[in-house]
Design an enzyme around this catalytic site. Structure first.
Site, PDB file in Angstrom:
ATOM      1  NE  ARG A   1      -2.620  -1.450   3.015  1.00 52.14           N
ATOM      2  CZ  ARG A   1      -2.678  -1.929   4.294  1.00 52.14           C
ATOM      3  NH1 ARG A   1      -3.523  -0.495   5.079  1.00 52.14           N
ATOM      4  NH2 ARG A   1      -2.820  -2.687   5.435  1.00 52.14           N
TER       5      ARG A   1
ATOM      6  CG  ASN B   1      -0.560  -1.012   7.510  1.00 54.07           C
ATOM      7  OD1 ASN B   1       0.516  -1.733   6.721  1.00 54.07           O
ATOM      8  ND2 ASN B   1      -1.484  -0.839   8.346  1.00 54.07           N
TER       9      ASN B   1
END
Ligand code: UD1
Ligand code: CA
Length: 452
Positions: free
Chosen positions: A16, A224
């Protein structure tokens, strides 16, 4: 006392992030995410083991630290599998502390609490209570005692309502850890070897699982994506700003202050908004920095005024100096006491003596200026002949008229005056006026062209 071995899980790719860099190499402030974790780990452990996978060579190369035991996890089969790669390198009679390469703000004090908590029963986990526990492993308690961790994907509707979640950070006696890891299986929704299953193994083994609950959700927050990275950057900067303010620094707006390095300061310093500090910067007493300045690896004295939009790097600025607005002080520059570097002035690899002034629109490079020199507007030291750099020496009290070029190597004598608009190529003697200009003429026969 048992040795502490820290195992840092860092094998994730971080899809991500949409980056060619492995996730743990993304930077927060002045260091990679992994560097932040390593810094805390080293404070409390005898040996650090990093479990790497994706982009491992790049990680090793960037971190460049051979005190680390690098352990490769070729396939990512789960957090339990990842920890299991490191445990053969760790002696039974020790405590293993499990950290994550993408959880950068973890604090030493919390880890010390967790290690202490693990000493009695052999196993301790760090949890946090979140408003939105979505995605996290839930802590299952029975009469307050930790029983198990159930992953989001394996949890019942009832369990999903629990807001106390697993941070993933644990401290476990290594002998026990090895025993429980050997018993893990992949009977779960993700078909992975879950580290979290060791909690249930411990309770079945009649062990009491100790827990430390942190109230600081950011110290256990993972990164993330770039949004989360930016959030933690702000938290990190806010904490740094708070720490500096508590030590007496005035910040006009702590939310617009960034320090990627270390700042130290004396009394009564004030920094206006949008300042970026990089590397090691020291300020003396009573020094002020106006908006939009960047200061890197520099030593700034007492009573210095740095005006708006100035950039200073690898320089020493003497007491009482005035810099800017819009000044650029480049590396290896030493600005003397009460000197002035004004707007649109660039100074490089030069020494500017006490009380000297370069007030407007100048380039001064590879130069040595004595005390009380006055450099007029638009003066340029021509330090580069296209191949080599040469030095300009200007002795005390010299006055360089506006828009002059000093073609280096060249020396200007003490108290010399250079007439405005001169191109100086030879030594200009002490105390005298030197100029190089063509005579001013007015063309009597000249006529304005007429339109055809
Ligand atoms: C894990 C925990 C969960 C906890 C959460 C906190 C498990 C099974 N679950 O879930 O209880 O609430 O962390 O964020 O442990 N990693 C490896 N190798 C692997 C797998 C993972 O190095 O084979 C690393 C990843 O890079 C990552 C970390 O371990 O940094 C966590 O792995 P991840 O799969 O994201 O676990 P979560 O599902 O978040
Ligand atoms: Ca995760």
């Amino acid at each position: 006392m048992s040795n502490i071995h820290t195992i840092i899980l860092a094998a994730g790719k971080g899809t991500r992030m949409n980056s060619s860099k492995p996730k743990v190499l993304q930077t927060l402030s002045d260091a990679t995410l992994l560097d932040h974790v390593l810094k805390q780990a080293k404070l409390i452990s005898q040996q650090v083991h990093v479990v790497y996978g994706f982009g491992g060579d790049q990680v090793k190369q960037v971190i460049n630290d051979d005190t680390i035991n690098w352990v490769e996890q070729t396939e990512q089969l789960g957090t339990g599998h990842a920890v299991h790669q490191a445990t053969p390198h760790i002696e039974d009679d020790s405590i293993s502390l499990i950290l994550y390469g993408d959880v950068p703000l973890i604090q030493r004090e919390t880890l010390e609490q967790l290690i202490n908590a693990s000493k009695a029963s052999g196993i301790a986990l760090l949890s946090v209570v979140l408003k939105d526990p979505m995605g996290y492993g839930r802590i299952i308690r029975n009469n307050n005692a930790v029983q198990a961790i159930v992953e989001q994907k394996d949890a019942s509707d009832e369990q999903l309502k629990i807001c106390e979640v697993n941070t993933g950070i644990m401290a476990v006696q290594t002998k026990l850890l090895k025993k429980y890891l050997a018993g893990l299986n992949t009977n779960n929704a993700q078909g992975e070897l879950y580290l979290t299953d060791i909690i249930e193994s411990a309770t079945s083994d009649q062990k009491t699982v100790a827990s430390v609950i942190t109230t600081d959700e950011f110290e256990v927050a993972g990164v993330n994506d770039k949004t989360q990275l930016a959030q933690l950057e702000r938290i990190f900067q806010h904490r740094k700003a708070t720490q500096y303010m508590q030590l007496g620094l005035s910040l006009k707006d702590p939310s617009r202050f960034d320090c990627r390095g270390d700042l130290s300061f004396g009394k009564d310093c004030e920094i206006d908004f949008n300042t970026l500090i990089e590397g090691v910067v020291t300020l003396g007493n009573n020094t002020t920095i106006a908006p939009n300045c960047c200061i890197k690896n520099s030593k700034i004295g007492d009573n210095v005024s740095i005006l708006a939009n100035s950039v200073i790097e690898d320089a020493v600025i003497g007491n009482g100096a005035l810099i800017g607005p819009f000044a650029r002080v480049r590396p290896q520059t030493n600005i003397g006491e009460n000197a002035k570097i004004g707007n649109f002035v660039e100074v490089k690899k030069s020494t500017v003596g006490k009380g000297s002034k370069i007030s407007h629109l100048s380039y001064v490079g590879d130069a040595i200026l004595g005390a009380d020199v006055n450099i007029g507007a638009g003066v340029i030291t021509c330090n580069y002949d296209g191949v080599n750099k040469h030095q300009t020496i200007i002795h005390d009290g010299a006055f360089i008229g506006s828009d002059s070029q000093l073609v280096a190597p060249v020396t200007i004598g003490k108290n010399a005056t250079i007439g405005a608009g001169s191109t100086i190529t030879k030594t200009s003697p002490e105390g005298q006026l030197t100029l190089s200009r063509s005579k001013q003429v007015t063309m009597k026969s000249w006529q304005k062209p007429s339109k055809k």
